[in-house]
Motif scaffolding. Structure first.
Motif, PDB file in Angstrom:
ATOM      1  N   GLU A   4       4.784  32.195   4.567  1.00 37.27           N
ATOM      2  CA  GLU A   4       5.636  33.001   3.695  1.00 37.27           C
ATOM      3  C   GLU A   4       6.158  34.174   4.509  1.00 37.27           C
ATOM      4  O   GLU A   4       5.410  34.898   5.138  1.00 37.27           O
ATOM      5  CB  GLU A   4       4.842  33.514   2.487  1.00 37.27           C
ATOM      6  N   GLY A   5       7.478  34.349   4.497  1.00 39.73           N
ATOM      7  CA  GLY A   5       8.074  35.404   5.300  1.00 39.73           C
ATOM      8  C   GLY A   5       7.628  36.783   4.857  1.00 39.73           C
ATOM      9  O   GLY A   5       7.379  37.029   3.687  1.00 39.73           O
ATOM     10  N   GLU A   6       7.568  37.695   5.837  1.00 43.09           N
ATOM     11  CA  GLU A   6       7.155  39.066   5.551  1.00 43.09           C
ATOM     12  C   GLU A   6       8.321  40.039   5.673  1.00 43.09           C
ATOM     13  O   GLU A   6       8.249  41.148   5.180  1.00 43.09           O
ATOM     14  CB  GLU A   6       6.063  39.492   6.539  1.00 43.09           C
ATOM     15  N   SER A   8      11.782  41.797   5.107  1.00 42.24           N
ATOM     16  CA  SER A   8      12.779  41.983   4.053  1.00 42.24           C
ATOM     17  C   SER A   8      14.154  42.239   4.668  1.00 42.24           C
ATOM     18  O   SER A   8      14.304  42.318   5.891  1.00 42.24           O
ATOM     19  CB  SER A   8      12.374  43.176   3.181  1.00 42.24           C
ATOM     20  N   LYS A 139       5.375  42.614  10.866  1.00 41.97           N
ATOM     21  CA  LYS A 139       5.499  43.599   9.791  1.00 41.97           C
ATOM     22  C   LYS A 139       5.294  45.017  10.308  1.00 41.97           C
ATOM     23  O   LYS A 139       6.077  45.932  10.007  1.00 41.97           O
ATOM     24  CB  LYS A 139       4.473  43.280   8.695  1.00 41.97           C
ATOM     25  N   GLU A 220      11.539  36.762   4.445  1.00 48.65           N
ATOM     26  CA  GLU A 220      11.252  36.300   3.086  1.00 48.65           C
ATOM     27  C   GLU A 220      12.551  35.806   2.446  1.00 48.65           C
ATOM     28  O   GLU A 220      13.574  36.496   2.500  1.00 48.65           O
ATOM     29  CB  GLU A 220      10.626  37.423   2.256  1.00 48.65           C
ATOM     30  N   ASP A 221      12.502  34.593   1.904  1.00 46.81           N
ATOM     31  CA  ASP A 221      13.675  33.972   1.272  1.00 46.81           C
ATOM     32  C   ASP A 221      14.887  34.078   2.191  1.00 46.81           C
ATOM     33  O   ASP A 221      15.896  34.719   1.866  1.00 46.81           O
ATOM     34  CB  ASP A 221      13.968  34.641  -0.075  1.00 46.81           C
ATOM     35  N   THR A 225      18.214  36.472   2.257  1.00 46.83           N
ATOM     36  CA  THR A 225      17.917  37.669   3.043  1.00 46.83           C
ATOM     37  C   THR A 225      18.804  37.786   4.277  1.00 46.83           C
ATOM     38  O   THR A 225      19.356  38.855   4.566  1.00 46.83           O
ATOM     39  CB  THR A 225      16.435  37.670   3.481  1.00 46.83           C
TER      40      THR A 225
END
Length: 499
Positions: A4-6, A8, A139, A220-221, A225
């Protein structure tokens, strides 16, 4: 890789801006401004359009498939393993050499405050620090990078506000400058040739935006994004750069700028605000460190992508979220790059480092050539999300524009060696790939052929499979009668067989 991407939109935008806004804008832009005169604003807007096209093309491919290695992997899919190998290693080598010289540049700035400090030791400590911070994960790194990018962007915004105040006469004890130097300078003092001559350096001030693609697999997404981060990056860069240049032009004649002093420091010194020089030097150090952090982020992921495809030694493969081996390998290589500065004659070292600019332009050419073929073969990304309007005209325009900038390199003082060094780098890695491939074929007792050396047989198989799948999807019965009479078992025949 992260499931899952972190990252943003904010992280990706700041990562891109952190890579792009560096010493080339705060210091190197003086040469471009002097070359084009007030018409430099045209250069920044034109290159801004070019950057938008390249980034949007990269975004289209990223939305379709989030793959490690980004543009390198897409190039390999479209043109085969030779191109993927060469573009990956040319990009990596160019950045390593460029960042090694950036570490030295930061050390020189620090030495101006600490005269007894060792240049080599300071450079080594900077590279070790940049490497360590990248090992903490995407991150943490992007959060730190966001802070550094904000400092750089705030410095540009501060200059814009101070410049506007000086122009309008809002600074106490200072007469309003108004149009200032613009009243005595023609828009294009050296004609169109000045605009053309400035394009290469202006392009370098925008360079580094491709980092968004390398971070895409950790976003993320990514499908929503990435396009948003690209739009914010382009708007932020073009807006801030253009405003800063517009405010700068009334403050100082462009002919008075030199490469020794940044244009913003020179402009503020001219109007009597001398204390800003030290602050700009601090910003310049932050800009260099920020660029190095973001570059190391991309280098580690590029090495992981190369190793995964068998284009780098197997011991560089990484399975976790953080490409530890790729980052450490890149950090050690940067240290070796700094070592070269003390071992090789200065002329040879400068020659090698100058390949960094070509490496980035080479990557952008490959991105546009890949996008042209990618869109031709696969159409728009899922849900018909065609982000780049005007295809194929826009893709071909950007491709030819980039090639023209590369061809113009010898016309810019000091950049001819960059073109030669870059071409030698491409030739070296092309020959390296062929040598490795020949050795592999001999070892496995396979026949050596041009098709196998270039990996074209894999592309042909994929293309044939794609065409076959398209043919299968297009097979439809012409009428219901064909279905009932030819494709369905006749009930009367079944009864007869039972009897």
């Amino acid at each position: 890789m992260s499931k899952e991407g972190e990252l943003s939109v904010w992280h990706l935008t700041m990562l891109a801006l952190g890579t792009v806004v560096g010493g080339s804008f705060f210091l190197g832009s003086a040469i471009a401004i002097r070359t084009a005169g007030p018409g430099i604003i045209i250069s920044y807007l034109l290159v801004g359009v070019l950057v938008y096209i390249i980034l949007t093309a990269l975004s289209e491919m990223t939305v379709a498939e989030q793959l490690p290695g980004s543009f390198r992997t897409y190039a390999e899919q479209m043109f085969g393993p030779l191109v993927g190998f060469v573009v990956g290693w040319v990009y990596w080598t160019g950045l390593i050499l460029a960042m090694s010289s950036e570490a030295t540049a930061a050390s020189l700035l620090i030495k101006s405050w600490l005269p007894t400090s060792s240049l080599s030791l300071t450079s080594i400590l900077i590279i070790i620090g940049v490497t360590f911070l990248n090992l903490l994960g995407a991150k943490i790194l992007t959060t730190l990078e966001s802070g550094l990018a904000l400092i750089k962007l705030s410095a540009i915004v501060a200059f814009i506000l101070i410049g506007i105040a000086l122009i309008l006469g809002l600074v106490p004890n200072k007469t309003a400058i108004g149009l200032g130097a613009l009243t005595t300078e023609p828009l294009l003092p050296t004609g169109i040739s000045g605009i053309a001559g400035s394009m290469l350096i202006v392009m370098f001030t925008y360079a580094g935006f491709e980092m968004i693609g390398l971070a895409a697999s950790e976003a993320e997404d990514a499908r929503s994004t990435i396009p948003r981060a690209i739009n914010y990056t382009v708007l932020g860069l073009v807006g801030l750069y253009s405003l800063a240049i517009v405010v700068l032009l009334p403050l100082i004649p462009t002919a008075g700028l030199t490469e020794e002093v940044g244009p913003f420091v020179a402009a503020l010194n001219r109007v009597g605000i001398n204390w800003v020089a030290n602050i700009i030097n601090i910003i310049l150090i932050i800009a260099i460190l920020s660029t190095m952090l973001a570059a190391m982020f991309g280098l580690g992921r590029m090495v992981r992508s190369l190793a995964k495809e068998g284009s780098a030694p197997s011991w560089l493969k990484d399975k976790g979220d953080i490409p530890f081996r790729g980052i450490i390998f890149s950090g050690i290589s940067m240290l070796a790059g700094v070592g070269l500065a003390y071992i090789l004659p200065s002329e040879i070292y400068v020659f090698l480092v100058s390949s960094g600019g070509f490496s980035l332009l080479f990557v952008y050419v490959i991105i546009m050539a890949t996008h042209y073929k990618f869109r031709k073969n696969k159409g728009c990304p899922p849900s018909g999300n065609c982000q780049l309007r005007g295809y194929p005209t826009t893709s071909l325009f950007a491709l030819f524009f980039l090639i023209a900038i590369i061809v113009s390199m010898p016309l810019v003082p000091g950049q001819g060696s960059g073109l030669i060094a870059g071409l030698l780098l491409v030739a070296f890695y092309s020959l390296s790939y062929i040598f490795i491939k020949v050795y592999s074929l001999i070892k496995s007792n396979e026949e050596i052929s041009l098709i196998k050396l270039l990996g074209i047989e894999k592309l042909n198989k994929k293309e044939n499979t794609r065409q076959r799948n398209m043919s299968i999807k297009s097979l439809k019965p012409a009428t219901n009668w064909e279905v009932s009479e030819e494709l369905v078992i006749n009930k009367s025949d079944t009864k007869k067989s039972k009897q």
